[in-house]
Design an enzyme around this catalytic site. Structure first.
Site, PDB file in Angstrom:
ATOM      1  N   GLN A   1     -12.633  -3.912  -0.011  1.00 23.71           N
ATOM      2  CA  GLN A   1     -13.529  -5.057   0.126  1.00 23.71           C
ATOM      3  C   GLN A   1     -13.934  -4.565   1.778  1.00 23.71           C
ATOM      4  OE1 GLN A   1     -11.677  -9.327  -0.146  1.00 23.71           O
ATOM      5  NE2 GLN A   1      -9.871  -8.211  -1.131  1.00 23.71           N
TER       6      GLN A   1
ATOM      7  N   LYS B   1      -1.817 -11.857  -0.019  1.00 24.14           N
ATOM      8  CA  LYS B   1      -1.888 -10.527   1.090  1.00 24.14           C
ATOM      9  C   LYS B   1      -1.308 -11.297   1.938  1.00 24.14           C
ATOM     10  CE  LYS B   1      -5.436  -9.641   2.856  1.00 24.14           C
ATOM     11  NZ  LYS B   1      -6.580  -9.901   3.363  1.00 24.14           N
TER      12      LYS B   1
ATOM     13  N   ARG C   1     -14.395 -14.605  -3.300  1.00 23.82           N
ATOM     14  CA  ARG C   1     -14.287 -15.850  -2.989  1.00 23.82           C
ATOM     15  C   ARG C   1     -13.850 -17.105  -3.688  1.00 23.82           C
ATOM     16  NH1 ARG C   1     -11.163 -13.399   0.388  1.00 23.82           N
ATOM     17  NH2 ARG C   1     -12.355 -11.524  -1.437  1.00 23.82           N
TER      18      ARG C   1
ATOM     19  N   GLU D   1      -6.830  -6.094   6.756  1.00 25.83           N
ATOM     20  CA  GLU D   1      -7.718  -5.806   6.391  1.00 25.83           C
ATOM     21  C   GLU D   1      -7.477  -4.717   7.218  1.00 25.83           C
ATOM     22  OE1 GLU D   1      -9.392  -7.241   4.646  1.00 25.83           O
ATOM     23  OE2 GLU D   1      -9.058  -9.147   5.734  1.00 25.83           O
TER      24      GLU D   1
END
Length: 735
Positions: free
Chosen positions: A258, A35, A674, A215
């Site tokens: 997310q 991203k 992660r 985001e």
DNA sequence: GAAGAGTAGATTTTT
DNA sequence: TCTACTCTTC
């Protein structure tokens, strides 16, 4: 400038995302799907095409993300970025307000209130309304105010009990008088500004012709409104027909899986809303994960697929296989910390990893201490993000309060903090009288002080008058029982307070005025801060305050020194066009905990284990990740499920809890994703709750990981740990 | 006005 | 357990 080879470095969907610069674009970007790369390449492409930097606006969610994005762009394009706007929504709001706020009746030197300041103001407002602040959750009240302000709640509906409305109004008035803004204002006021003054909107709308939002799933409704205004200009109010959207070059990037900030108003439905508001949106899905092994991805997919409300997507990875996920069930938190420390040491040696290749993720701040303790004992260098920020330490706040008052003397909240710190003999009584007077005049303390001083002898008389007059509000801590006759016969607060303080108050004003003159507008003021600290004799103050513990005093003074050094480095930064007090204050007001004391970039951050909350870890990746405390009540956090916000109305609560559970699951998903190569998950069998040791059971999310991916950690360490435990117990006993 | 004693209250995530 | 705030005493 180096020309980038887009075709070679990007996969199909990525390339499409980077090449489509015109029109609305929605990118659904799974975890680790490149991203950041897409966004930065997109900006690079724009610059290559000759689009001016000033026309590009990239909005991110955290300052850290903004900084990182900027430096990546700088890196790949090799250009100087003078005019490119990369910032958080909030910082962007400040940027706008800094130029335009006067139209709204504020002055340009406004203060920005964080949680602490805001709580103080709420408390004060309660007092003004003669309500007791005891037993009230200021934080919750703040949430309520925030909800009202951003239009999520209305008085009298769902938990917004009308009794608080008066307090809210008082609070708002306080902000206005003190020329201060809270975090919500940073978004709401620009919106108000744009809506009420279309000509100002035009200016920004025509300037930012290319807008990107990172985001996006974490944007709130007002952030979305702001975005819409910027992107569509005057048309944005025009509604559903979508007129004028053709010219909107907006690209939003997000991942509904997310979304972990709904408690802060994030609304992933903005994803759907976007497609409605911007007809003809090109939707691009990035599903190839470049970060993690298949094992880790399958685990993540296994977990997240239990959520009902999500866009369908399935991450896949080119990195086949991967080491199993290791699960460990230590006895206690201490054992858990030992386990983690042990693995870190071993892996570092065996796999030749560096300390900063490790990420230790926790759900709550309270999990930090036990981990830190062991890291310290084992000599493992680490850094925490989250936890108490440097800027929240009281000595730092004190100094910053001085600077804030110097910048904006009407800022009562900060003025009150320092008016008697270090002690200069302006006590409660004097402050109470002054506040009373200020309140009557609807002015700030500073203004009141100025006015009093203008006539010789006036101060005394006026203070006396104030005291003689109405009962003093600072004395009765709210009404208890008798609402009609308040405070009645209590003795006056110290009728001499005002008299004896005259000289001191005068001295204080002179002090602030003096520093205003020397600091304001100066480029490079760090040395003046040092002089200021000297001149108020803060050092002696610390010594007397902590005479029993000189170490603390030294430590605190060291912190101040560190603060000043920080200002110095900031001043010297070549890219810093305006190294004066005001921009510095604005900047630090928006720096969050997870941004860390940002002078420890570069060489320092390397070589340290990263200890952080899962929230703070979003957007980061580590070769090895530990998720600590994967237990029921922690990772679906007890309190998150308890009451979904204000209303727990009969049937609504079920659904709210369901939503809360799904958010916790997303959080767990974020934690898992992660990891690049190796993931450890630990869940303690017992955990400290207050002082009592309680049984703890594993998080239900663990069962959602396909079992064949998991390997139970061998028992040896546990035995070893418990012998060690035994010894430490004995040591305790003999102490 | 300052220091010390005593009490209650609290433990989610952050711009 | 620990901290933050209030109350009491000098």
């Amino acid at each position: 400038m180096t020309r980038l080879n887009y075709e070679e470095e990007l996969n199909g969907p990525q390339l499409q995302a980077v090449s489509t610069l015109e029109g609305p674009v929605l990118i659904i970007a799974g975890a680790g799907s490149g991203k950041t790369r897409v966004i930065t390449y997109r900006i690079a492409r724009m610059l290559e095409k000759g689009i001016g930097q000033h026309a590009i606006l990239a909005l991110t969610f955290t300052n850290k993300a903004a900084r990182e994005m900027e430096s990546r762009v700088k890196e790949i394009t090799g250009r100087k970025l003078r005019d490119l706007t990369v910032s958080t929504f909030h910082a962007f709001g400040v940027k706008v307000l800094r130029e335009e706020i006067e139209v709204l009746g504020y002055r340009k030197n406004f203060s920005i209130y964080d949680e602490t300041d805001r709580n103080r103001l709420i408390k004060e407002s309660l007092r003004e309304c003669r309500l007791a602040s005891e037993g009230l959750d200021l934080y919750k009240l703040g949430q309520l105010f925030s909800g009202v302000k951003i239009g999520r709640l209305r008085w009298g509906e769902g938990g917004a009990e009308p009794q608080w409305e008066a307090v809210y109004r008082e609070y708002q008035q306080g902000l206005k008088i003190y020329n201060a803004l809270d975090f919500d204002d940073l978004l709401c006021l620009p919106i108000a500004l744009f809506e009420e003054h279309p000509e100002i909107l035009d200016k920004y709308h025509s300037r930012y012709r290319y807008i990107m939002v990172d985001e996006f799933q974490d944007t709130s409704l007002i952030q979305y409104r702001l975005l819409k205004l910027l992107a569509l200009g005057r048309e944005s109010g025009a509604g559903e027909n979508g007129a004028g959207t053709m010219g909107a070059n907006v690209c939003v990037v997000g991942d509904d899986d997310q979304s972990i900030y709904s408690w802060r108003g994030a609304n992933y439905e903005n994803l759907a809303r976007f497609e409605e508001d911007f007809p003809g949106t090109l939707e691009i899905k990035l599903e190839q994960n470049y970060r993690s092994t298949t094992t880790i991805l399958e685990a993540a997919n296994g977990v997240i697929s239990n959520n009902s409300n999500r866009k369908d997507k399935r991450l896949w990875s080119g990195n086949q296989g991967g080491r199993p996920i290791e699960l460990c069930s230590p006895q206690t938190e201490e054992d858990e910390a030992d386990f983690i420390a042990g693995q870190i040491k071993e892996l570092r040696y065996r796999d030749k990893l560096r300390y900063d290749d490790f990420g230790v993720l926790v759900r709550t701040n309270s999990q930090f201490p036990s981990l830190e303790e062991v890291f310290l004992a084992e000599n493992i260098p680490y850094r925490v993000s989250g936890g108490q920020s440097f800027f929240e330490r009281e000595e730092i706040r004190d100094i910053i309060s001085y600077l804030r008052v110097i910048a904006n003397p009407d800022d009562d909240v900060n003025l009150l903090r320092i008016i008697n710190t270090p002690r200069r003999g302006i006590g409660k009584a004097a402050i109470a009288s002054l506040s009373e007077l200020a309140r009557k005049n609807h002015s700030s303390l500073w203004e009141t002080l100025q006015r009093l001083r203008s006539g010789p002898g006036m101060l005394r008389a006026r203070i006396q008058e104030a005291e003689g007059g109405q009962g003093n509000l600072f004395q009765d801590q709210g009404i208890r029982g008798n609402s009609a006759e308040n405070s009645g016969g209590d003795s006056p607060v110290s009728s001499r307070g005002g008299y004896s303080s005259y000289g001191e108050v005068d001295g204080f004003i002179t002090l602030i005025e003096g520093w205003r003159e020397s600091i304001l507008g100066k480029k490079g003021f760090s040395h003046l801060v040092r002089a200021l600290v000297d001149s108020v004799d803060y050092w002696s103050y610390l010594v007397t305050e902590y005479k029993k513990n000189e170490k603390i005093a030294r430590w605190k003074f060291g912190n101040i020194d560190y603060l000043i050094k920080g200002i110095e480095t900031w001043e010297r930064d070549g890219d810093n066009l305006d190294p004066s007090l005001y921009p510095w204050l604005q900047r630090i007001s928006l720096v969050s905990r997870s941004d860390g004391g940002d002078s420890e970039e570069g060489q320092f951050k390397a070589g340290k284990v990263n200890l952080m909350t899962i929230h703070a870890a979003k957007g980061l990746e580590f070769p090895v990740v530990f998720i600590a405390g994967a237990e029921e009540g922690i990772i679906p956090h007890k309190r998150s499920l308890e009451d979904g916000q204000a209303d727990s109305a009969a049937e609504g609560s079920q659904e709210i809890n369901g939503a809360a559970l799904e958010e916790e699951r997303r959080l767990f998903y974020v934690a898992i994703t992660r990891a690049r190569d190796k993931l450890y998950i630990s869940s303690c069998q017992k955990r400290r709750d207050r002082q009592e040791l309680r049984d703890s059971s594993p998080s239900p999310f663990l069962e959602e990981i396909p079992p064949q991916l998991i390997e139970q950690h061998s028992e040896e360490d546990k035995i070893e740990a418990s012998t060690e435990d035994f010894f430490s117990m004995m040591k305790e006993r003999f102490r």
